[in-house]
Write a protein that holds these residues in place. Structure first.
Motif, PDB file in Angstrom:
ATOM      1  N   LYS A   1       0.800  -1.220   0.000  1.00  0.00           N
ATOM      2  CA  LYS A   1       0.000   0.000   0.000  1.00  0.00           C
ATOM      3  C   LYS A   1       0.836   1.274   0.000  1.00  0.00           C
ATOM      4  O   LYS A   1       0.433   2.287  -0.585  1.00  0.00           O
ATOM      5  CB  LYS A   1      -0.967   0.000   1.186  1.00  0.00           C
ATOM      6  N   ASP A   2       2.019   1.241   0.665  1.00  0.00           N
ATOM      7  CA  ASP A   2       2.839   2.456   0.688  1.00  0.00           C
ATOM      8  C   ASP A   2       4.206   2.238   0.053  1.00  0.00           C
ATOM      9  O   ASP A   2       5.182   2.901   0.394  1.00  0.00           O
ATOM     10  CB  ASP A   2       3.001   2.963   2.124  1.00  0.00           C
ATOM     11  N   ILE A   3       4.258   1.315  -0.923  1.00  0.00           N
ATOM     12  CA  ILE A   3       5.533   0.981  -1.550  1.00  0.00           C
ATOM     13  C   ILE A   3       6.144   2.176  -2.287  1.00  0.00           C
ATOM     14  O   ILE A   3       7.365   2.287  -2.412  1.00  0.00           O
ATOM     15  CB  ILE A   3       5.359  -0.205  -2.527  1.00  0.00           C
TER      16      ILE A   3
ATOM     17  N   GLY B   1      -3.250  -6.206  -3.144  1.00  0.00           N
ATOM     18  CA  GLY B   1      -3.646  -4.848  -2.797  1.00  0.00           C
ATOM     19  C   GLY B   1      -3.120  -3.761  -3.706  1.00  0.00           C
ATOM     20  O   GLY B   1      -2.903  -2.628  -3.263  1.00  0.00           O
ATOM     21  N   VAL B   2      -2.917  -4.067  -4.985  1.00  0.00           N
ATOM     22  CA  VAL B   2      -2.441  -3.052  -5.933  1.00  0.00           C
ATOM     23  C   VAL B   2      -3.602  -2.139  -6.310  1.00  0.00           C
ATOM     24  O   VAL B   2      -4.616  -2.594  -6.847  1.00  0.00           O
ATOM     25  CB  VAL B   2      -1.847  -3.713  -7.190  1.00  0.00           C
ATOM     26  N   GLU B   3      -3.460  -0.840  -6.032  1.00  0.00           N
ATOM     27  CA  GLU B   3      -4.557   0.090  -6.266  1.00  0.00           C
ATOM     28  C   GLU B   3      -4.199   1.260  -7.180  1.00  0.00           C
ATOM     29  O   GLU B   3      -5.092   1.961  -7.645  1.00  0.00           O
ATOM     30  CB  GLU B   3      -5.075   0.627  -4.928  1.00  0.00           C
ATOM     31  N   THR B   4      -2.908   1.496  -7.414  1.00  0.00           N
ATOM     32  CA  THR B   4      -2.508   2.626  -8.252  1.00  0.00           C
ATOM     33  C   THR B   4      -1.529   2.177  -9.329  1.00  0.00           C
ATOM     34  O   THR B   4      -0.850   1.154  -9.195  1.00  0.00           O
ATOM     35  CB  THR B   4      -1.842   3.735  -7.416  1.00  0.00           C
ATOM     36  N   ARG B   5      -1.425   2.987 -10.379  1.00  0.00           N
ATOM     37  CA  ARG B   5      -0.489   2.692 -11.458  1.00  0.00           C
ATOM     38  C   ARG B   5       0.952   2.763 -10.970  1.00  0.00           C
ATOM     39  O   ARG B   5       1.807   1.979 -11.387  1.00  0.00           O
ATOM     40  CB  ARG B   5      -0.714   3.695 -12.598  1.00  0.00           C
ATOM     41  N   GLU B   6       1.225   3.668 -10.039  1.00  0.00           N
ATOM     42  CA  GLU B   6       2.583   3.778  -9.509  1.00  0.00           C
ATOM     43  C   GLU B   6       2.969   2.517  -8.733  1.00  0.00           C
ATOM     44  O   GLU B   6       4.096   2.017  -8.869  1.00  0.00           O
ATOM     45  CB  GLU B   6       2.705   5.005  -8.600  1.00  0.00           C
TER      46      GLU B   6
ATOM     47  N   PHE C   1      -7.633  -3.517  -6.473  1.00  0.00           N
ATOM     48  CA  PHE C   1      -8.708  -2.703  -7.027  1.00  0.00           C
ATOM     49  C   PHE C   1      -8.300  -1.961  -8.299  1.00  0.00           C
ATOM     50  O   PHE C   1      -9.165  -1.469  -9.021  1.00  0.00           O
ATOM     51  CB  PHE C   1      -9.190  -1.690  -5.995  1.00  0.00           C
ATOM     52  N   LEU C   2      -7.000  -1.858  -8.593  1.00  0.00           N
ATOM     53  CA  LEU C   2      -6.588  -1.232  -9.844  1.00  0.00           C
ATOM     54  C   LEU C   2      -7.170  -2.000 -11.028  1.00  0.00           C
ATOM     55  O   LEU C   2      -7.487  -1.411 -12.063  1.00  0.00           O
ATOM     56  CB  LEU C   2      -5.055  -1.202  -9.947  1.00  0.00           C
TER      57      LEU C   2
ATOM     58  N   VAL D   1       0.733 -10.868 -15.384  1.00  0.00           N
ATOM     59  CA  VAL D   1      -0.480 -11.614 -15.089  1.00  0.00           C
ATOM     60  C   VAL D   1      -1.268 -10.933 -13.997  1.00  0.00           C
ATOM     61  O   VAL D   1      -0.718 -10.498 -12.994  1.00  0.00           O
ATOM     62  CB  VAL D   1      -0.137 -13.063 -14.654  1.00  0.00           C
ATOM     63  N   VAL D   2      -2.544 -10.811 -14.193  1.00  0.00           N
ATOM     64  CA  VAL D   2      -3.435 -10.202 -13.207  1.00  0.00           C
ATOM     65  C   VAL D   2      -4.225 -11.290 -12.501  1.00  0.00           C
ATOM     66  O   VAL D   2      -4.834 -12.125 -13.135  1.00  0.00           O
ATOM     67  CB  VAL D   2      -4.407  -9.211 -13.877  1.00  0.00           C
TER      68      VAL D   2
END
Length: 216
Positions: A134-136, A164-169, A185-186, A213-214
């Motif tokens: 989450k804060d990587i 828990g990948v939520e952003t493109r970054e 949720f990304l 892979v997702v």
């Protein structure tokens, strides 16, 4: 809607988790059998389920009734499963592996003896807990942990999956550290099987998995 953190502990406490888990396994195998052959389905198995004597029979029956190739089923366990009756659990895991079922260590890095367990059983996958993801992008410590776990997994021939990948970054950072699978949720909110089929699989022909892979 009731969150898993609410209904799973209660289901375990009152003994409902075993029939509920059996239903989930059967439904997951039946759904995956309709999907293209390059896709797998993962099912979480609780410590209480592993104490149930009929777990193997349930999994074998679900595979047989659905016609799903065992290699397309993935069982996810946490360290709690191994903390309780370790030898019996390892025996079940080896039986599942003999069938061709894949085994994943879930929530890796949040327990007590993860490295010991990796020596005890050759897991197919390590799932990096969302607390490190989450804060990587801002926390060097989290980045170093993800980097170390991904390197460990790759070195031992295991897949590293980031939760828990939520952003493109986050996606770019995790990919650069060697994780080839990710979920969060990304890509999608949790969905019923028929919605997954409508949104992601409609008209899709079986094909080789992409480089990234997702895991939805």
């Amino acid at each position: 809607m009731i969150a898993p953190a609410t209904f799973i502990p209660l289901s375990e406490e009152i003994g409902f988790i075993v029939p509920l888990g059996e239903w989930v396994i059967r439904q997951a195998c039946a759904a995956a059998a309709r999907w293209p052959g390059d896709l797998r389905v993962a099912v979480n198995i609780s410590a209480v389920q592993f104490r149930s004597a009929g777990l193997m029979q349930v999994i074998v029956g679900a595979l047989a009734n659905s016609g799903l190739d065992p290699t397309r089923l993935e069982i996810e366990i946490t360290e709690t499963v191994l903390l309780e009756n370790k030898e019996t659990t390892l025996d079940v895991l080896h039986q599942l592996r003999a069938l061709g079922v894949r085994i994943a260590m879930d929530d890796f890095g949040t327990g007590y003896s993860s490295l010991t367990y990796l020596q005890c059983f050759p897991f197919d996958k390590i799932k990096i807990d969302r607390s490190f993801v989450k804060d990587i992008a801002e926390n060097t410590g989290s980045l170093n942990i993800v980097r170390a776990v991904a390197a460990l997994a790759n070195g031992m021939g295991m897949t590293a999956t980031a939760e828990g990948v939520e952003t493109r970054e986050q996606l770019d950072r995790i990919t650069s550290e060697g994780c080839t699978e990710m979920q969060g949720f990304l890509f999608s909110q949790p969905l019923p099987a028929h919605e997954i089929e409508r949104l992601f699989l409609s008209g899709r022909e079986a094909q080789k998995p992409p480089g990234r892979v997702v895991a939805a």
